[in-house]
Design an enzyme around this catalytic site. Structure first.
Site, PDB file in Angstrom:
ATOM      1  N   GLN A 360       0.836  -1.210   0.000  1.00 51.10           N
ATOM      2  CA  GLN A 360       0.000   0.000   0.000  1.00 51.10           C
ATOM      3  C   GLN A 360       0.872   1.263   0.000  1.00 51.10           C
ATOM      4  OE1 GLN A 360      -3.130  -0.229  -0.495  1.00 51.10           O
ATOM      5  NE2 GLN A 360      -3.616   1.950  -0.334  1.00 51.10           N
ATOM      6  N   GLU A 387       3.673 -25.694   9.523  1.00 52.67           N
ATOM      7  CA  GLU A 387       4.037 -25.960  10.936  1.00 52.67           C
ATOM      8  C   GLU A 387       2.893 -25.565  11.870  1.00 52.67           C
ATOM      9  OE1 GLU A 387       7.510 -26.506  12.549  1.00 52.67           O
ATOM     10  OE2 GLU A 387       8.224 -27.307  10.653  1.00 52.67           O
TER      11      GLU A 387
HETATM   12  C1  LIG Z   1       4.816 -24.621   1.043  1.00 52.95           C
HETATM   13  C2  LIG Z   1       4.481 -25.684   2.016  1.00 52.95           C
HETATM   14  C3  LIG Z   1       5.481 -26.443   2.594  1.00 52.95           C
HETATM   15  C4  LIG Z   1       5.163 -27.459   3.484  1.00 52.95           C
HETATM   16  N1  LIG Z   1       6.169 -28.253   3.971  1.00 52.95           N
HETATM   17  C5  LIG Z   1       5.839 -29.361   4.671  1.00 52.95           C
HETATM   18  C6  LIG Z   1       6.842 -30.322   5.019  1.00 52.95           C
HETATM   19  O1  LIG Z   1       8.014 -30.137   4.725  1.00 52.95           O
HETATM   20  N2  LIG Z   1       6.461 -31.442   5.652  1.00 52.95           N
HETATM   21  C7  LIG Z   1       5.165 -31.683   5.990  1.00 52.95           C
HETATM   22  O2  LIG Z   1       4.889 -32.721   6.576  1.00 52.95           O
HETATM   23  N3  LIG Z   1       4.183 -30.785   5.702  1.00 52.95           N
HETATM   24  C8  LIG Z   1       4.490 -29.646   5.037  1.00 52.95           C
HETATM   25  N4  LIG Z   1       3.508 -28.741   4.686  1.00 52.95           N
HETATM   26  C9  LIG Z   1       2.112 -29.016   5.071  1.00 52.95           C
HETATM   27  C10 LIG Z   1       1.569 -28.058   6.109  1.00 52.95           C
HETATM   28  O3  LIG Z   1       2.152 -28.318   7.355  1.00 52.95           O
HETATM   29  C11 LIG Z   1       0.033 -28.191   6.108  1.00 52.95           C
HETATM   30  O4  LIG Z   1      -0.439 -27.596   4.929  1.00 52.95           O
HETATM   31  C12 LIG Z   1      -0.590 -27.561   7.322  1.00 52.95           C
HETATM   32  O5  LIG Z   1      -0.307 -28.298   8.471  1.00 52.95           O
HETATM   33  C13 LIG Z   1      -2.125 -27.427   7.197  1.00 52.95           C
HETATM   34  O6  LIG Z   1      -2.705 -28.624   6.816  1.00 52.95           O
HETATM   35  P1  LIG Z   1      -3.766 -28.625   5.592  1.00 52.95           P
HETATM   36  O7  LIG Z   1      -3.127 -27.912   4.465  1.00 52.95           O
HETATM   37  O8  LIG Z   1      -4.222 -30.014   5.366  1.00 52.95           O
HETATM   38  O9  LIG Z   1      -4.981 -27.759   6.074  1.00 52.95           O
HETATM   39  P2  LIG Z   1      -6.281 -28.286   6.870  1.00 52.95           P
HETATM   40  O10 LIG Z   1      -5.862 -28.997   8.083  1.00 52.95           O
HETATM   41  O11 LIG Z   1      -7.177 -28.988   5.913  1.00 52.95           O
HETATM   42  O12 LIG Z   1      -6.934 -26.899   7.259  1.00 52.95           O
HETATM   43  C14 LIG Z   1      -7.708 -26.120   6.359  1.00 52.95           C
HETATM   44  C15 LIG Z   1      -8.243 -24.914   7.116  1.00 52.95           C
HETATM   45  O13 LIG Z   1      -9.078 -25.369   8.201  1.00 52.95           O
HETATM   46  C16 LIG Z   1      -8.590 -24.877   9.429  1.00 52.95           C
HETATM   47  N5  LIG Z   1      -8.777 -25.878  10.493  1.00 52.95           N
HETATM   48  C17 LIG Z   1      -8.474 -27.199  10.476  1.00 52.95           C
HETATM   49  N6  LIG Z   1      -8.807 -27.794  11.634  1.00 52.95           N
HETATM   50  C18 LIG Z   1      -9.319 -26.817  12.421  1.00 52.95           C
HETATM   51  C19 LIG Z   1      -9.832 -26.778  13.744  1.00 52.95           C
HETATM   52  N7  LIG Z   1      -9.864 -27.859  14.515  1.00 52.95           N
HETATM   53  N8  LIG Z   1     -10.283 -25.587  14.228  1.00 52.95           N
HETATM   54  C20 LIG Z   1     -10.247 -24.466  13.454  1.00 52.95           C
HETATM   55  N9  LIG Z   1      -9.774 -24.441  12.210  1.00 52.95           N
HETATM   56  C21 LIG Z   1      -9.306 -25.599  11.691  1.00 52.95           C
HETATM   57  C22 LIG Z   1      -7.111 -24.617   9.196  1.00 52.95           C
HETATM   58  O14 LIG Z   1      -6.594 -23.675  10.117  1.00 52.95           O
HETATM   59  C23 LIG Z   1      -7.134 -24.091   7.772  1.00 52.95           C
HETATM   60  O15 LIG Z   1      -7.470 -22.733   7.768  1.00 52.95           O
HETATM   61  C24 LIG Z   1       3.813 -27.692   3.838  1.00 52.95           C
HETATM   62  C25 LIG Z   1       2.804 -26.906   3.278  1.00 52.95           C
HETATM   63  C26 LIG Z   1       3.120 -25.924   2.370  1.00 52.95           C
HETATM   64  C27 LIG Z   1       2.002 -25.125   1.740  1.00 52.95           C
END
Ligand SMILES: Cc1cc2nc3c(=O)[nH]c(=O)nc-3n(C[C@H](O)[C@H](O)[C@H](O)COP(=O)(O)OP(=O)(O)OC[C@H]3O[C@@H](n4cnc5c(N)ncnc54)[C@H](O)[C@@H]3O)c2cc1C
Length: 403
Positions: A360, A387
């Site tokens: 911005q 994480e």
């Molecule tokens: C660039 C990148 C690098 C990564 N690197 C690694 C890695 O090296 N190793 C690895 O193992 N993983 C890795 N990850 C995975 C990452 O840790 C996950 O994406 C993250 O933990 C969220 O899980 P999800 O994407 O399945 O989201 P989900 O768990 O499906 O969540 C979706 C949405 O729902 C919300 N939500 C879920 N449960 C609840 C609840 N109980 N209460 C309120 N809100 C909730 C979440 O906050 C989020 O907004 C990486 C991800 C990315 C994008």
């Protein structure tokens, strides 16, 4: 060990200045190019290895961080340089810490050096926990590890996703279910050594930000690893499972071990976010001092200056939360009020907000790729997701409050 101070010692200051030089002279000029290429910046990792910067985050943790401020300082400087390139440099550390946390001395000594390679032939490592249906909900993981007693081998099957360095890593650390009845207490971590048959890279993801860091699926099809690749060893696993089964039988709530491990690593992610936020703030501050509209620098408008004042204050507050949590972890003080989660939650939300404000303040220039703040804003979005998402951090904090 454990003395609380906000002063970096002389060694830490020297390391910070040295890293700042690398971030400014090597990472910054290359950041836009690797963001566009969406590839691992191998030449920069190589250069970092030659200088002794690659693996510094891992060894700092072990050897020269008496106050706990060393790791956040390393992370802040590298991520100030560029988040995507920095994640390519420290991504291996995340996997190495997985070995450090659960492995025996022998396993640490065998596998950590293979994760990094050497300065003439650098390697990377991957930590594979997340699955398509098990992100925040780690306990619903399905990747299975079955023991073949006759051969003293474990057989791994499943699909991991979003793994940083997944498929291009020399060594993969894979979390898998060994006892499906125990939730995350029935998980164990395994080393998958280089060139093990059955492990392959699935889809490589195109991302919104941190595009210089490789993120991909990892497919495990009848992957056989020797018994020695079970981190911590079979006896320790059997003992742990027996204890967990006893607790489950008595109805006691089985605590999520993975959650506790993540809690300890969260200040480091908070420090990454502080690095990106500071970088965007500095660009915005410089711009506001030099951009002239209506006959004066835009910083002379309170509407702009107050935004910068808030940005500076929030970045400082984030850094202090990160430093406190990192000091507590180093001093062995438990996070009774979820201080690790607080630092990650606050710093990552600040990074998202501050980088948006920077766009911005730069106006049209902020929105273009001529200036780095739009990239920093895209990069910052990861900190509230990986994480443990912000919502999961709030869950951990509110549980601690409710106790
Ligand atoms: C660039 C990148 C690098 C990564 N690197 C690694 C890695 O090296 N190793 C690895 O193992 N993983 C890795 N990850 C995975 C990452 O840790 C996950 O994406 C993250 O933990 C969220 O899980 P999800 O994407 O399945 O989201 P989900 O768990 O499906 O969540 C979706 C949405 O729902 C919300 N939500 C879920 N449960 C609840 C609840 N109980 N209460 C309120 N809100 C909730 C979440 O906050 C989020 O907004 C990486 C991800 C990315 C994008």
């Amino acid at each position: 060990m454990g003395e609380f101070t906000l002063e970096l010692n002389e060694d830490q200051k020297q390391v910070r200045d040295w890293l700042h030089g690398f971030a400014a002279d090597v990472m910054r000029p290359a950041a836009a190019e690797w963001d566009e290429r969406e590839e691992t910046p191998w030449p920069i990792i190589q250069e970092a290895a030659k200088l002794g910067i690659y693996s510094l985050d891992f060894y700092a943790q072990q050897f020269f961080d008496p106050t706990g401020l060393g790791i956040p300082m390393v992370m802040e400087e590298l991520f100030w340089g560029d988040a995507g390139i920095a994640l390519s440099i420290v991504g291996t550390g995340l996997a190495a810490v997985g070995v450090l946390a659960n492995g025996t001395e022998e396993q640490i000594g065998t596998w950590v050096p293979q994760m990094y390679g050497d300065a003439n032939d650098v390697k990377v490592a991957a930590f594979c926990s997340s699955e398509p249906d098990a992100g925040s909900d780690v306990a619903s993981m399905r990747t299975r590890a079955v023991y073949d007693e006759a051969k003293d081998e474990w057989i791994l099957n499943g699909t991991k996703t979003w793994a940083t360095n997944g498929g291009i890593a020399n060594v993969h650390v894979v979390v898998a279910v060994v006892d499906p009845g125990l939730g995350s207490k029935g998980h164990a971590s395994f080393i998958v050594p280089p060139h093990t048959p059955g492990l392959s890279q699935g889809q490589k993801f195109q991302k919104h930000g941190i595009r210089a860091s490789h993120t991909a699926e990892v497919v495990l099809e009848d992957v056989r690893v020797p018994g020695s690749c079970l981190l911590g060893g079979k006896d320790k696993l059997d003992e742990r499972l027996a204890r967990a089964r006893e607790k489950a039988k008595s109805g006691e709530r089985v605590k999520n071990a993975a959650m506790a491990t993540f809690e300890a690593s969260r200040p480091a992610v908070g420090a990454m976010a502080v690095g990106t936020a500071r970088a965007a703030y500095e660009v915005a501050l410089d711009y506001a001092k030099t951009r002239v509209q209506f006959g004066r620098p835009i910083i002379e408008n309170q509407g702009v200056a107050f935004q910068l004042a808030d940005m500076a204050t929030q970045i400082d507050a984030a850094r202090l939360l990160v430093w406190r949590a990192s000091w507590m972890a180093t001093a062995g003080k438990p996070f009774t009020a979820a201080e690790g989660s607080m630092s990650k939650l606050y710093a990552s939300e600040v990074a998202k907000k501050v980088t948006a404000q920077a766009i911005q303040i730069l106006g049209g220039n902020g929105y273009t790729r001529e200036y780095p703040v739009e990239r920093m804003h895209r990069d910052a979005a990861i900190y509230t997701i990986f994480e443990g998402t912000s919502e999961i951090q709030r869950m951990v904090i509110s549980r601690a409050l409710a106790k």
